[in-house]
Design an enzyme around this catalytic site. Structure first.
Site, PDB file in Angstrom:
ATOM      1  N   ARG A 123     -27.132 -14.563 -13.162  1.00 47.86           N
ATOM      2  CA  ARG A 123     -27.052 -15.392 -14.376  1.00 47.86           C
ATOM      3  C   ARG A 123     -27.420 -16.847 -14.059  1.00 47.86           C
ATOM      4  NH1 ARG A 123     -21.549 -15.440 -17.760  1.00 47.86           N
ATOM      5  NH2 ARG A 123     -20.911 -16.777 -16.030  1.00 47.86           N
ATOM      6  N   LYS A 160     -26.260 -21.185 -19.193  1.00 50.74           N
ATOM      7  CA  LYS A 160     -25.033 -21.862 -18.773  1.00 50.74           C
ATOM      8  C   LYS A 160     -25.449 -23.196 -18.153  1.00 50.74           C
ATOM      9  CE  LYS A 160     -20.616 -20.588 -16.691  1.00 50.74           C
ATOM     10  NZ  LYS A 160     -19.740 -20.994 -17.778  1.00 50.74           N
TER      11      LYS A 160
HETATM   12  N1  PXG Z   1     -18.376 -18.335 -23.078  1.00 49.77           N
HETATM   13  C1  PXG Z   1     -18.533 -19.572 -22.582  1.00 49.77           C
HETATM   14  C2  PXG Z   1     -19.094 -20.632 -23.447  1.00 49.77           C
HETATM   15  C3  PXG Z   1     -18.182 -19.848 -21.252  1.00 49.77           C
HETATM   16  O1  PXG Z   1     -18.346 -21.073 -20.749  1.00 49.77           O
HETATM   17  C4  PXG Z   1     -17.466 -17.534 -21.040  1.00 49.77           C
HETATM   18  C5  PXG Z   1     -17.868 -17.338 -22.344  1.00 49.77           C
HETATM   19  C6  PXG Z   1     -16.944 -16.379 -20.250  1.00 49.77           C
HETATM   20  O2  PXG Z   1     -17.902 -15.959 -19.307  1.00 49.77           O
HETATM   21  P1  PXG Z   1     -17.493 -15.281 -17.932  1.00 49.77           P
HETATM   22  O3  PXG Z   1     -18.812 -14.998 -17.255  1.00 49.77           O
HETATM   23  O4  PXG Z   1     -16.673 -16.274 -17.198  1.00 49.77           O
HETATM   24  O5  PXG Z   1     -16.748 -14.053 -18.273  1.00 49.77           O
HETATM   25  C7  PXG Z   1     -17.642 -18.816 -20.458  1.00 49.77           C
HETATM   26  C8  PXG Z   1     -17.269 -19.111 -19.047  1.00 49.77           C
HETATM   27  C9  PXG Z   1     -12.912 -23.448 -17.844  1.00 49.77           C
HETATM   28  C10 PXG Z   1     -14.297 -22.911 -17.879  1.00 49.77           C
HETATM   29  O6  PXG Z   1     -12.694 -24.448 -17.138  1.00 49.77           O
HETATM   30  C11 PXG Z   1     -14.576 -21.666 -18.386  1.00 49.77           C
HETATM   31  C12 PXG Z   1     -15.893 -21.176 -18.422  1.00 49.77           C
HETATM   32  C13 PXG Z   1     -16.877 -21.986 -17.952  1.00 49.77           C
HETATM   33  C14 PXG Z   1     -16.586 -23.233 -17.465  1.00 49.77           C
HETATM   34  C15 PXG Z   1     -15.299 -23.714 -17.403  1.00 49.77           C
HETATM   35  O7  PXG Z   1     -12.046 -22.890 -18.520  1.00 49.77           O
HETATM   36  N2  PXG Z   1     -16.097 -19.922 -18.967  1.00 49.77           N
END
Ligand code: PXG
Length: 290
Positions: A50, A149
């Protein structure tokens, strides 16, 4: 604490980027959030894929092969003696001048931070979260695709501020035309009549690694699943709602916009998937020794 910085492991106190770095000046860069559980890095290859897809989407060439990135991540965990932790690889466009032109940045900056993970309090998992619908809409896919991302997280930060102002931890972000997209740092799922559903990512959501893992677990557990466009009415009327993300894992939601979801208690499908996810994270991953 050691930070991976452009090929070297250096002390935290020395890990600084230039004020001319386009990551700072323009949010021009990409990142990942990865988790290690008891010496196993969960879905490391998927996170690296990713990261490289996000970089490709902004025409940023990461100066490491995927294998070198994997080694750098594991080395950073080892250098910090972390068997459990949160890993944050960041690749920026690099140091340039004060103009936007990415061609002025010859060398991308690559950093990896490995740290302890701060978790939501335990009660939130047993009692469930209250969340709201953010006023801030999700970025339009043809302006800045949420599947990338990128370091430009202001859209999410604004929605997080909406959540904080409402006294909640998370907020649902809608697409410009009013469909449920995701939360500020988590994907969203609903359960209705035993069927699990989540919005398709092409409407404007990150293709979450936890989301993919949960979809896989639902298949194994013979839980019916579909990707569905949904409106807030579908969320309000759901039997269960939960969020997924690397930091949150699977967290139940029991109140949305002050309306109780079903009985206002975490439901059985959420519990089943949570148990299966826990098992998966402790048994499946890239193994390393500290
Ligand atoms: N949506 C968004 C917008 C994200 O940033 C997720 C979904 C979940 O994706 P994953 O691959 O983790 O299952 C994310 C990712 C935090 C933090 O500090 C959380 C994310 C990214 C950056 C910081 O809580 N989540």
């Amino acid at each position: 604490m050691k930070i991976y910085f452009n090929g070297k492991l250096i002390d935290r106190e020395k890990a600084y980027v230039s004020v001319f770095d386009h990551g700072l000046l323009y949010g021009d860069g990409v990142f990942e959030g990865i988790r290690a559980y008891d010496g196993l890095v969960f879905r490391l290859n998927e996170h690296i894929d990713r990261l490289y897809r996000s970089a490709d989407a902004i025409e940023l060439k990461i100066p490491l092969t995927k294998k070198e990135m994997q080694d750098a991540i594991v080395d950073t965990l080892k250098a910090n003696k972390l068997r459990d932790g949160y890993i944050r690889p960041i690749v920026t466009r690099g140091v340039g001048d004060l103009g936007l032109d990415p061609r002025k940045c010859p060398k991308p900056t690559v950093c990896i931070i490995a740290h302890n993970i701060t978790l939501y309090p335990k009660e939130m998992y047993s009692n469930g979260l209250a969340i709201i619908t953010a006023k801030t809409r999700r970025n339009y896919t043809q302006a800045l695709d949420p599947r990338i991302k990128s370091l430009n997280y202001l859209n999410n930060v604004l929605a997080k501020i909406d959540a904080i102002k409402a006294g909640t931890e998370e907020a649902i972000m809608l697409t410009h035309d009013g469909y449920v997209a995701e939360c500020t740092g988590d994907n969203i799922f609903i359960v209705k009549n035993g069927e699990l559903a989540t919005p398709p990512v092409d409407i404007g959501a990150l293709e979450g690694i936890t989301r993919d893992a949960v979809i896989g677990l639902a298949k194994n557990l013979k839980i019916r699943f579909s990707e569905k466009r949904m409106k807030m009415e579908d969320v309000y009327g759901a039997d269960e709602v939960f969020l997924t993300g690397t930091a949150a894992e699977i967290i139940p939601v029991v109140v949305v916009d002050k309306k109780k979801i079903d009985g206002g208690k975490p439901g059985p499908v959420t519990a089943k998937l949570t148990a299966a996810f826990r098992e998966l994270t402790r048994s499946d991953g890239v193994k390393y020794e500290v």
